[in-house]
Design a protein around this motif. Structure first.
Motif, PDB file in Angstrom:
ATOM      1  N   PHE A 154      -6.231  45.992   3.200  1.00  0.00           N
ATOM      2  CA  PHE A 154      -5.578  47.010   2.320  1.00  0.00           C
ATOM      3  C   PHE A 154      -4.626  48.040   2.996  1.00  0.00           C
ATOM      4  CE2 PHE A 154      -5.752  51.342   0.481  1.00  0.00           C
ATOM      5  CZ  PHE A 154      -5.275  51.090  -1.028  1.00  0.00           C
ATOM      6  N   THR A 155      -4.991  48.790   3.912  1.00  0.00           N
ATOM      7  CA  THR A 155      -3.767  49.637   4.825  1.00  0.00           C
ATOM      8  C   THR A 155      -2.648  48.899   5.147  1.00  0.00           C
ATOM      9  OG1 THR A 155      -5.663  49.545   6.505  1.00  0.00           O
ATOM     10  CG2 THR A 155      -5.384  51.647   5.300  1.00  0.00           C
ATOM     11  N   GLY A 156      -2.970  47.826   5.795  1.00  0.00           N
ATOM     12  CA  GLY A 156      -1.736  46.882   6.292  1.00  0.00           C
ATOM     13  C   GLY A 156      -0.823  46.694   5.069  1.00  0.00           C
ATOM     14  N   LEU A 157      -1.112  46.091   3.995  1.00  0.00           N
ATOM     15  CA  LEU A 157      -0.385  45.823   2.656  1.00  0.00           C
ATOM     16  C   LEU A 157       0.091  47.009   2.170  1.00  0.00           C
ATOM     17  CD1 LEU A 157      -2.564  43.058   0.910  1.00  0.00           C
ATOM     18  CD2 LEU A 157      -0.129  42.741   2.194  1.00  0.00           C
ATOM     19  N   LEU A 158      -0.664  48.096   2.210  1.00  0.00           N
ATOM     20  CA  LEU A 158       0.088  49.463   1.612  1.00  0.00           C
ATOM     21  C   LEU A 158       0.968  49.980   2.576  1.00  0.00           C
ATOM     22  CD1 LEU A 158      -0.659  51.644  -0.558  1.00  0.00           C
ATOM     23  CD2 LEU A 158      -1.848  52.819   1.038  1.00  0.00           C
ATOM     24  N   ALA A 159       0.996  49.719   3.724  1.00  0.00           N
ATOM     25  CA  ALA A 159       2.057  50.327   4.708  1.00  0.00           C
ATOM     26  C   ALA A 159       3.208  49.379   4.722  1.00  0.00           C
ATOM     27  CB  ALA A 159       1.507  50.309   6.165  1.00  0.00           C
ATOM     28  N   PHE A 160       3.231  47.996   4.467  1.00  0.00           N
ATOM     29  CA  PHE A 160       4.114  47.232   4.289  1.00  0.00           C
ATOM     30  C   PHE A 160       4.942  47.465   3.023  1.00  0.00           C
ATOM     31  CE2 PHE A 160       5.501  43.087   2.516  1.00  0.00           C
ATOM     32  CZ  PHE A 160       6.734  42.812   3.447  1.00  0.00           C
ATOM     33  N   PHE A 161       4.229  47.456   1.906  1.00  0.00           N
ATOM     34  CA  PHE A 161       4.707  47.838   0.634  1.00  0.00           C
ATOM     35  C   PHE A 161       5.548  49.045   0.560  1.00  0.00           C
ATOM     36  CE2 PHE A 161       1.619  44.708  -1.668  1.00  0.00           C
ATOM     37  CZ  PHE A 161       2.587  43.886  -1.448  1.00  0.00           C
ATOM     38  N   ILE A 162       4.963  50.172   1.141  1.00  0.00           N
ATOM     39  CA  ILE A 162       5.658  51.384   1.155  1.00  0.00           C
ATOM     40  C   ILE A 162       6.958  51.498   2.290  1.00  0.00           C
ATOM     41  CG2 ILE A 162       5.542  53.937   2.275  1.00  0.00           C
ATOM     42  CD1 ILE A 162       2.476  53.900   1.431  1.00  0.00           C
ATOM     43  N   SER A 163       6.674  50.747   3.124  1.00  0.00           N
ATOM     44  CA  SER A 163       7.820  50.647   4.057  1.00  0.00           C
ATOM     45  C   SER A 163       9.165  49.760   3.405  1.00  0.00           C
ATOM     46  CB  SER A 163       7.679  49.621   5.230  1.00  0.00           C
ATOM     47  OG  SER A 163       7.286  48.480   5.008  1.00  0.00           O
ATOM     48  N   VAL A 164       8.849  49.058   2.611  1.00  0.00           N
ATOM     49  CA  VAL A 164       9.847  48.106   1.940  1.00  0.00           C
ATOM     50  C   VAL A 164      10.081  48.689   0.593  1.00  0.00           C
ATOM     51  CG1 VAL A 164       9.425  45.938   3.296  1.00  0.00           C
ATOM     52  CG2 VAL A 164       8.321  46.373   0.899  1.00  0.00           C
ATOM     53  N   GLN A 165       9.468  49.878   0.238  1.00  0.00           N
ATOM     54  CA  GLN A 165       9.708  50.657  -1.134  1.00  0.00           C
ATOM     55  C   GLN A 165       9.310  49.612  -2.263  1.00  0.00           C
ATOM     56  OE1 GLN A 165      13.111  53.307  -1.143  1.00  0.00           O
ATOM     57  NE2 GLN A 165      11.738  54.422   0.165  1.00  0.00           N
ATOM     58  N   ALA A 166       8.605  48.729  -2.067  1.00  0.00           N
ATOM     59  CA  ALA A 166       7.986  47.850  -3.280  1.00  0.00           C
ATOM     60  C   ALA A 166       8.161  48.505  -4.577  1.00  0.00           C
ATOM     61  CB  ALA A 166       6.765  47.085  -2.841  1.00  0.00           C
ATOM     62  N   PHE A 167       7.488  49.503  -4.951  1.00  0.00           N
ATOM     63  CA  PHE A 167       7.197  50.191  -6.109  1.00  0.00           C
ATOM     64  C   PHE A 167       8.503  50.099  -6.809  1.00  0.00           C
ATOM     65  CE2 PHE A 167       6.240  53.526  -9.317  1.00  0.00           C
ATOM     66  CZ  PHE A 167       5.328  52.930 -10.043  1.00  0.00           C
ATOM     67  N   GLU A 168       9.576  50.753  -6.000  1.00  0.00           N
ATOM     68  CA  GLU A 168      10.944  50.902  -6.678  1.00  0.00           C
ATOM     69  C   GLU A 168      11.612  49.559  -7.002  1.00  0.00           C
ATOM     70  OE1 GLU A 168      11.911  54.770  -4.188  1.00  0.00           O
ATOM     71  OE2 GLU A 168      13.844  53.521  -4.679  1.00  0.00           O
ATOM     72  N   HIS A 169      11.287  48.755  -6.154  1.00  0.00           N
ATOM     73  CA  HIS A 169      11.671  47.304  -6.603  1.00  0.00           C
ATOM     74  C   HIS A 169      11.379  46.851  -7.933  1.00  0.00           C
ATOM     75  CE1 HIS A 169      14.044  46.698  -2.942  1.00  0.00           C
ATOM     76  NE2 HIS A 169      13.018  46.858  -2.203  1.00  0.00           N
ATOM     77  N   VAL A 170       9.991  47.089  -8.015  1.00  0.00           N
ATOM     78  CA  VAL A 170       8.978  46.491  -9.026  1.00  0.00           C
ATOM     79  C   VAL A 170       9.805  47.302 -10.440  1.00  0.00           C
ATOM     80  CG1 VAL A 170       6.878  46.332 -10.274  1.00  0.00           C
ATOM     81  CG2 VAL A 170       7.005  45.723  -7.973  1.00  0.00           C
TER      82      VAL A 170
END
Ligand code: C2E
Ligand code: CA
Ligand code: CA
Length: 524
Positions: A30-46
C-alpha cells in the motif's frame, strides 16, 4: 515445569505470525503504491482524463471503485471469522489427537510415550537434574481385578491415578506406564532426608483404602526409586535401575519404597534367569513335594506331613523354596506350582494310612485365583483323597493384605471340610481380633521363638501365652523348628499340641511311613 505447549497455543502463535506477516505485506504494498502514485501525480491524471472523456461516465465508475474497499473489508472480516472458526475446530481435533497419542485414555495421565520423551529430555538437560525417578507398582491390583472384575480394576486404577496426581501436584511429572504401573519424575531433589521424607509421604498416600463401587479395597504400592545427578546414564539405564529397586521392594512383600543401589541390577538379571528356568522346571515336572512329619507331642505319633516344595536340578541337587517361591509369585507362576505340587502330593497321600493328614502352603498371591477352591477340590477328587485330610497353611501376612478376601476364602475352604492353619504366627501383624474372627483350626508358632527357647525367658513366655490363648479360642497349636529334646520338653510342658522340626524329621522326598528310616535331604 513439565507442561508442554498445547496445540492450541502453538496454532494461535502460528496464526498471529501469519496475520502480522500479511498485514506487513499489505502495508508495504500500500505505501509503495501510494508513494508511486503521489510521485507521478496519478490523481491529477485521472481527473484530467475524466474531464476529457465526459461521455464515458467515469465519475460513476470512480465512485463505485471508492465504495468497493468498504464492501471488500466487510467481506474479508466475514471470511476471517469463518477461517477462525474453522481453525478452532481443526485445533480442537488436533488437540484431541495429540492428547490421545500422549495420554492414557483410562486415567488421563501421560502415557509411556509421553514419559519417554519427558525422561529423554530430563536426563540430557542439566537444568532438570538432579532428579528422582519413581516407578510405582500397586501391590494387590491383580487380585482385586480377578476377584471383583475388570470394572472394579479400572475404577481402582482411576482412583489410584487421581490420588497420586493430586498428591504430587502439577509441578512434577506423573504418568501411567501401563497395567498397574505408574511413574513419577521429581525434579530438583537432593539425596538425603528431604527426599526420604517425600518418598515416605508418596508411599503413604496409597495406604488408605480405595472406595470402589464393589466396596473398600486396600492396595498399597511398591516404589522403586533411582536418583539421577550425572549425564552418564541413558534413559533405559535409569528406568531399569528404578525397575530393579521396585523389584527389591516387592520382594519385601510390604508397601513402601526402595532406593536403587549398585548390584540390584544383577539381582534382577539373576531373577530373570531363575524365572525362565522355573517355567521350564514346572513344565518338565521338576518341582517336587518333600514331606516333613507333624508329630503329636502327647505321644510322639506322626499325624501327618507338611508338603514343602523342592526344585530338582539337573545334577540331582535341590534348590530350596526361599530361592524360588518369591520368583514364582512375582512371575505369576505360583498357582501352577501349587497345583502341580498338590497333584503330586495327593497322589502320594492316597498311598498313606487314611488317618494321616497333609498340609500345603498357600501363597497370599493365590487369593486372587478365582477358581482356587474348585481346583483344589477337583485335584483331591481326582486323586481320591478326602478333603478332610488336607490342611492349608496361610501366613499371617496374607491376612494383612486383604482381610475380607482371606475371610471369604477361609470360610469356603472350611465349608468343604478342609482345615486351615495360621502359619509363621508371631512374625506378622495379625491382630487378636483376626484370630477370633477367622475360623482357623491351628496356629503354627514361628520357629524363631523356638530357636531361643532355652536362652530367652521372653520367648518362653510368648510361646506359653500364645498356647493358652489359642486353646481358649479353640485352636490347636503347632510348634515349628523343634531341633532338640530340651525344646521338645519345654513345648510339651507348655501344653502345645503338635511339633515339627529336625528332631522329628527333616523334609524328605518320601513320607516316612516306617518311622525307623533315617530321614534327610541333600541340599543344593
Ligand atoms: P514354612 O512354611 O514355615 O516351612 C517350614 C520351614 O522350616 C521349611 O523350610 C522347613 O524345612 C524348615 N524347618 C523345619 N524344621 C526345621 C527345624 O527344626 N529347624 C530349622 N531351622 N528349620 C526347619 P523350607 O522347606 O526351606 O521352606 C521355607 C518356606 O518356603 C516355607 O516356610 C514356606 O513358607 C515356603 N514354602 C515351601 N514350600 C512352599 C510351597 O509349596 N508353596 C508356598 N507358597 N510356599 C512354600
Ligand atoms: Ca508352612
Ligand atoms: Ca511356618
Amino acid at each position: 515445569m513439565y507442561r508442554e505447549r498445547s496445540v492450541r497455543e502453538q496454532s494461535r502463535a502460528r496464526l498471529k505470525r501469519t496475520i502480522w506477516r500479511d498485514a506487513l505485506i499489505i502495508f508495504g504494498v500500500f505505501t509503495g503504491l501510494l508513494a508511486f502514485f503521489i510521485s507521478v501525480q496519478a490523481f491529477e491524471h485521472v481527473v484530467n482524463f475524466s474531464d476529457g472523456h465526459e461521455s464515458w461516465e467515469l465519475d460513476e465508475i470512480l465512485t463505485a471503485i471508492m465504495v468497493l474497499p468498504v464492501a471488500m473489508a466487510i467481506f474479508s472480516l466475514r471470511r476471517l471469522r469463518e477461517v477462525h472458526a474453522e481453525l478452532e475446530g481443526r485445533i480442537e481435533a488436533e488437540e484431541q489427537a495429540q492428547a490421545m497419542a500422549m495420554h492414557d485414555p483410562l486415567t488421563g495421565l501421560p502415557n509411556r510415550r509421553n514419559f519417554n520423551r519427558v525422561l529423554d529430555h530430563a536426563i540430557t538437560d542439566a537444568d532438570e537434574r538432579p532428579l528422582a525417578l519413581l516407578l510405582i507398582d500397586l501391590n494387590r491390583f491383580k487380585a482385586i481385578n480377578d476377584l471383583h472384575g475388570h470394572r472394579a480394576g479400572d475404577d481402582l486404577l482411576i482412583a489410584a491415578a487421581s490420588r497420586l496426581a493430586e498428591h504430587i501436584g502439577p509441578l512434577a511429572f506423573v504418568g501411567r506406564l501401563g497395567g498397574d504401573e505408574f511413574v513419577v519424575l521429581l525434579k530438583d531433589v537432593r539425596e538425603g532426608d528431604a527426599l526420604i521424607a517425600r518418598l515416605e509421604k508418596i508411599s503413604a498416600c496409597f495406604d488408605p483404602p480405595f472406595q470402589l463401587a464393589a466396596g473398600p479395597v486396600s492396595v498399597g504400592a511398591s516404589i522403586g526409586v533411582t536418583y539421577v545427578d550425572t549425564l552418564d546414564l541413558s534413559a533405559d539405564a535409569v528406568l531399569s535401575q528404578a525397575d530393579a529397586a521396585m523389584y527389591e521392594c516387592k520382594q519385601q512383600r510390604g508397601n513402601g519404597f526402595r532406593l536403587f543401589e549398585a548390584g540390584m541390577e544383577t539381582v534382577a538379571i539373576h531373577r530373570a534367569e531363575i524365572e525362565a528356568e522355573l517355567r521350564d522346571a514346572l513344565r518338565s515336572g521338576r518341582i517336587e513335594p518333600f514331606y516333613q512329619p507333624l508329630v503329636r507331642l502327647e505321644d510322639g505319633r506322626i499325624i501327618g506331613y507338611e508338603v514343602l516344595a523342592r526344585w530338582r536340578l539337573d545334577d540331582g541337587s535341590l534348590r530350596m523354596p526361599d530361592d524360588f517361591i518369591a520368583v514364582a509369585e512375582e512371575a505369576g507362576l505360583i498357582s501352577n506350582l501349587f497345583y502341580a505340587l498338590l497333584e503330586r502330593a495327593a497322589a502320594d497321600v492316597r498311598q498313606w494310612p487314611a488317618d494321616l493328614i497333609f498340609a500345603v502352603n498357600l501363597s497370599p498371591v493365590q487369593f486372587g485365583d478365582a477358581w482356587l477352591i474348585e481346583r483344589v477340590l477337583q485335584i483331591l477328587t481326582e486323586a481320591g483323597v478326602a478333603p478332610g485330610r488336607l490342611e492349608i497353611e496361610i501366613t499371617e501376612n496374607a491376612l494383612v493384605t486383604d482381610i475380607e478376601l482371606a475371610c471369604d476364602i477361609i470360610r469356603r475352604f472350611k465349608r468343604q471340610g478342609i482345615k486351615i492353619a495360621l502359619d509363621d504366627f508371631g512374625t506378622g501383624y495379625s491382630s487378636l481380633r483376626h484370630l477370633g474372627e477367622l475360623e482357623f483350626d491351628k496356629l503354627k508358632i514361628d520357629r524363631s521363638f523356638i530357636a531361643n527357647l532355652q536362652s530367652s525367658e521372653s520367648s518362653r513366655t510368648i510361646v506359653r501365652t500364645i498356647t493358652a490363648m489359642a486353646h481358649n479360642l479353640g485352636l490347636q497349636v503347632t510348634v515349628e523348628g523343634i531341633e532338640n529334646a530340651e525344646s521338645a520338653r519345654s513345648v510339651i510342658d507348655f501344653g502345645c499340641d503338635i511339633g515339627q522340626g529336625y528332631l522329628y524329621g527333616r523334609p524328605a522326598s518320601e513320607a516316612r511311613l516306617d518311622r525307623d528310616d533315617e530321614p534327610g535331604e541333600r541340599v543344593a
